[in-house]
Design a protein around this motif. Structure first.
Motif, PDB file in Angstrom:
ATOM      1  N   ASN A 189       0.819  -1.211   0.000  1.00  0.00           N
ATOM      2  CA  ASN A 189       0.000   0.000   0.000  1.00  0.00           C
ATOM      3  C   ASN A 189       0.856   1.265   0.000  1.00  0.00           C
ATOM      4  OD1 ASN A 189      -2.485   1.156  -0.244  1.00  0.00           O
ATOM      5  ND2 ASN A 189      -2.852   1.284   1.960  1.00  0.00           N
ATOM      6  N   TRP A 190       2.008   1.185  -0.657  1.00  0.00           N
ATOM      7  CA  TRP A 190       2.934   2.300  -0.805  1.00  0.00           C
ATOM      8  C   TRP A 190       3.410   2.856   0.534  1.00  0.00           C
ATOM      9  CZ3 TRP A 190      -0.715   1.377  -4.505  1.00  0.00           C
ATOM     10  CH2 TRP A 190      -0.255   1.296  -5.809  1.00  0.00           C
ATOM     11  N   LYS A 191       3.434   2.032   1.546  1.00  0.00           N
ATOM     12  CA  LYS A 191       3.924   2.426   2.868  1.00  0.00           C
ATOM     13  C   LYS A 191       5.180   1.617   3.162  1.00  0.00           C
ATOM     14  CE  LYS A 191      -0.490   3.862   4.512  1.00  0.00           C
ATOM     15  NZ  LYS A 191      -1.705   3.538   5.174  1.00  0.00           N
ATOM     16  N   PRO A 192       6.215   2.262   3.702  1.00  0.00           N
ATOM     17  CA  PRO A 192       7.500   1.578   3.893  1.00  0.00           C
ATOM     18  C   PRO A 192       7.408   0.270   4.667  1.00  0.00           C
ATOM     19  CG  PRO A 192       7.772   3.920   4.261  1.00  0.00           C
ATOM     20  CD  PRO A 192       6.294   3.663   4.088  1.00  0.00           C
ATOM     21  N   ARG A 193       6.661   0.240   5.734  1.00  0.00           N
ATOM     22  CA  ARG A 193       6.564  -0.983   6.538  1.00  0.00           C
ATOM     23  C   ARG A 193       5.895  -2.117   5.757  1.00  0.00           C
ATOM     24  NH1 ARG A 193       4.606  -0.016  12.312  1.00  0.00           N
ATOM     25  NH2 ARG A 193       6.640   0.929  12.307  1.00  0.00           N
ATOM     26  N   GLY A 194       4.830  -1.809   5.036  1.00  0.00           N
ATOM     27  CA  GLY A 194       4.148  -2.820   4.240  1.00  0.00           C
ATOM     28  C   GLY A 194       5.002  -3.332   3.093  1.00  0.00           C
ATOM     29  N   VAL A 195       5.710  -2.415   2.434  1.00  0.00           N
ATOM     30  CA  VAL A 195       6.588  -2.813   1.334  1.00  0.00           C
ATOM     31  C   VAL A 195       7.734  -3.671   1.862  1.00  0.00           C
ATOM     32  CG1 VAL A 195       8.173  -1.954  -0.435  1.00  0.00           C
ATOM     33  CG2 VAL A 195       5.979  -0.821  -0.076  1.00  0.00           C
ATOM     34  N   LEU A 196       8.280  -3.312   3.018  1.00  0.00           N
ATOM     35  CA  LEU A 196       9.354  -4.106   3.624  1.00  0.00           C
ATOM     36  C   LEU A 196       8.876  -5.522   3.927  1.00  0.00           C
ATOM     37  CD1 LEU A 196      12.221  -4.268   4.793  1.00  0.00           C
ATOM     38  CD2 LEU A 196      11.251  -3.510   6.962  1.00  0.00           C
ATOM     39  N   MET A 197       7.669  -5.653   4.442  1.00  0.00           N
ATOM     40  CA  MET A 197       7.135  -6.988   4.730  1.00  0.00           C
ATOM     41  C   MET A 197       6.933  -7.786   3.442  1.00  0.00           C
ATOM     42  SD  MET A 197       4.591  -6.112   7.977  1.00  0.00           S
ATOM     43  CE  MET A 197       3.236  -6.810   7.169  1.00  0.00           C
ATOM     44  N   ALA A 198       6.430  -7.150   2.396  1.00  0.00           N
ATOM     45  CA  ALA A 198       6.210  -7.846   1.127  1.00  0.00           C
ATOM     46  C   ALA A 198       7.531  -8.270   0.493  1.00  0.00           C
ATOM     47  CB  ALA A 198       5.423  -6.951   0.165  1.00  0.00           C
ATOM     48  N   VAL A 199       8.517  -7.384   0.494  1.00  0.00           N
ATOM     49  CA  VAL A 199       9.823  -7.717  -0.082  1.00  0.00           C
ATOM     50  C   VAL A 199      10.491  -8.827   0.714  1.00  0.00           C
ATOM     51  CG1 VAL A 199      12.131  -6.789  -0.516  1.00  0.00           C
ATOM     52  CG2 VAL A 199      10.142  -5.466  -1.153  1.00  0.00           C
ATOM     53  N   THR A 200      10.341  -8.800   2.036  1.00  0.00           N
ATOM     54  CA  THR A 200      10.907  -9.861   2.870  1.00  0.00           C
ATOM     55  C   THR A 200      10.252 -11.206   2.554  1.00  0.00           C
ATOM     56  OG1 THR A 200      11.368  -8.251   4.613  1.00  0.00           O
ATOM     57  CG2 THR A 200      11.346 -10.573   5.254  1.00  0.00           C
ATOM     58  N   ALA A 201       8.962 -11.205   2.343  1.00  0.00           N
ATOM     59  CA  ALA A 201       8.268 -12.452   1.995  1.00  0.00           C
ATOM     60  C   ALA A 201       8.762 -12.991   0.657  1.00  0.00           C
ATOM     61  CB  ALA A 201       6.760 -12.214   1.951  1.00  0.00           C
ATOM     62  N   PHE A 202       8.945 -12.115  -0.330  1.00  0.00           N
ATOM     63  CA  PHE A 202       9.438 -12.559  -1.628  1.00  0.00           C
ATOM     64  C   PHE A 202      10.879 -13.054  -1.524  1.00  0.00           C
ATOM     65  CE2 PHE A 202       6.106  -9.651  -3.461  1.00  0.00           C
ATOM     66  CZ  PHE A 202       5.300 -10.681  -3.893  1.00  0.00           C
ATOM     67  N   ALA A 203      11.697 -12.391  -0.724  1.00  0.00           N
ATOM     68  CA  ALA A 203      13.075 -12.843  -0.529  1.00  0.00           C
ATOM     69  C   ALA A 203      13.106 -14.208   0.147  1.00  0.00           C
ATOM     70  CB  ALA A 203      13.842 -11.828   0.299  1.00  0.00           C
ATOM     71  N   PHE A 204      12.210 -14.423   1.103  1.00  0.00           N
ATOM     72  CA  PHE A 204      12.125 -15.721   1.760  1.00  0.00           C
ATOM     73  C   PHE A 204      11.751 -16.812   0.761  1.00  0.00           C
ATOM     74  CE2 PHE A 204       9.432 -18.962   3.743  1.00  0.00           C
ATOM     75  CZ  PHE A 204      10.352 -19.531   4.612  1.00  0.00           C
ATOM     76  N   LEU A 205      10.790 -16.544  -0.102  1.00  0.00           N
ATOM     77  CA  LEU A 205      10.376 -17.540  -1.101  1.00  0.00           C
ATOM     78  C   LEU A 205      11.507 -17.857  -2.076  1.00  0.00           C
ATOM     79  CD1 LEU A 205       6.744 -16.416  -1.883  1.00  0.00           C
ATOM     80  CD2 LEU A 205       7.462 -18.476  -0.696  1.00  0.00           C
ATOM     81  N   GLU A 206      12.254 -16.840  -2.462  1.00  0.00           N
ATOM     82  CA  GLU A 206      13.370 -17.074  -3.376  1.00  0.00           C
ATOM     83  C   GLU A 206      14.474 -17.875  -2.683  1.00  0.00           C
ATOM     84  OE1 GLU A 206      16.197 -14.568  -6.377  1.00  0.00           O
ATOM     85  OE2 GLU A 206      14.259 -13.770  -5.785  1.00  0.00           O
ATOM     86  N   ALA A 207      14.761 -17.562  -1.428  1.00  0.00           N
ATOM     87  CA  ALA A 207      15.762 -18.321  -0.679  1.00  0.00           C
ATOM     88  C   ALA A 207      15.297 -19.755  -0.454  1.00  0.00           C
ATOM     89  CB  ALA A 207      16.040 -17.637   0.659  1.00  0.00           C
ATOM     90  N   LEU A 208      14.018 -19.935  -0.187  1.00  0.00           N
ATOM     91  CA  LEU A 208      13.471 -21.276  -0.011  1.00  0.00           C
ATOM     92  C   LEU A 208      13.612 -22.097  -1.288  1.00  0.00           C
ATOM     93  CD1 LEU A 208      11.829 -23.261   1.783  1.00  0.00           C
ATOM     94  CD2 LEU A 208       9.778 -22.270   0.753  1.00  0.00           C
ATOM     95  N   ALA A 209      13.333 -21.473  -2.434  1.00  0.00           N
ATOM     96  CA  ALA A 209      13.467 -22.170  -3.707  1.00  0.00           C
ATOM     97  C   ALA A 209      14.911 -22.592  -3.945  1.00  0.00           C
ATOM     98  CB  ALA A 209      12.981 -21.274  -4.847  1.00  0.00           C
ATOM     99  N   THR A 210      15.844 -21.709  -3.649  1.00  0.00           N
ATOM    100  CA  THR A 210      17.263 -22.044  -3.819  1.00  0.00           C
ATOM    101  C   THR A 210      17.673 -23.152  -2.865  1.00  0.00           C
ATOM    102  OG1 THR A 210      17.702 -19.766  -4.485  1.00  0.00           O
ATOM    103  CG2 THR A 210      19.597 -21.088  -3.808  1.00  0.00           C
ATOM    104  N   HIS A 211      17.223 -23.063  -1.634  1.00  0.00           N
ATOM    105  CA  HIS A 211      17.566 -24.063  -0.628  1.00  0.00           C
ATOM    106  C   HIS A 211      17.002 -25.441  -0.997  1.00  0.00           C
ATOM    107  CE1 HIS A 211      18.922 -25.355   3.293  1.00  0.00           C
ATOM    108  NE2 HIS A 211      17.719 -25.870   3.540  1.00  0.00           N
ATOM    109  N   LEU A 212      15.773 -25.473  -1.477  1.00  0.00           N
ATOM    110  CA  LEU A 212      15.178 -26.749  -1.880  1.00  0.00           C
ATOM    111  C   LEU A 212      15.890 -27.357  -3.080  1.00  0.00           C
ATOM    112  CD1 LEU A 212      11.375 -26.047  -1.384  1.00  0.00           C
ATOM    113  CD2 LEU A 212      12.847 -27.526  -0.016  1.00  0.00           C
ATOM    114  N   GLN A 213      16.406 -26.516  -3.972  1.00  0.00           N
ATOM    115  CA  GLN A 213      17.169 -27.034  -5.104  1.00  0.00           C
ATOM    116  C   GLN A 213      18.464 -27.682  -4.627  1.00  0.00           C
ATOM    117  OE1 GLN A 213      17.920 -24.052  -8.037  1.00  0.00           O
ATOM    118  NE2 GLN A 213      15.764 -23.732  -8.468  1.00  0.00           N
TER     119      GLN A 213
END
Length: 84
Positions: free
Chosen positions: A17-41
């Motif tokens: 919602n264009w708010k720093p805290r919300g964007v930080l949470m969304a980016v952290t979630a995407f980073a977690f998913l990308e790290a999880l994908a790499t880890h599972l590989q």
């Protein structure tokens, strides 16, 4: 050069919602998913490699659909306010 991460940034801005805290949470979630994908590989999970690589993008589509129904975004991005 960005490997499609520009799309994820746009979704993170909309989801946060264009708010720093919300964007930080969304980016952290995407980073977690990308790290999880790499880890599972690395662990040799019996999941197709392409599905693991697509995991952050599939999550971004699901998140965008949820935000769209809740707030009407990103349809509002293209709207201009008519002057009366």
């Amino acid at each position: 050069m960005s490997a499609g991460r520009g799309w994820i940034v746009i979704v993170a801005l909309i989801a946060g919602n264009w708010k720093p805290r919300g964007v930080l949470m969304a980016v952290t979630a995407f980073a977690f998913l990308e790290a999880l994908a790499t880890h599972l590989q690395v662990l040799g999970a019996h999941v197709p490699r392409q599905l693991l690589l697509a995991l952050p993008y599939l999550a971004s589509i699901a998140l965008l659909m949820g935000v769209r129904f809740r707030t009407g975004q990103p349809a509002r991005l293209g709207m201009s306010y008519a002057r009366e």
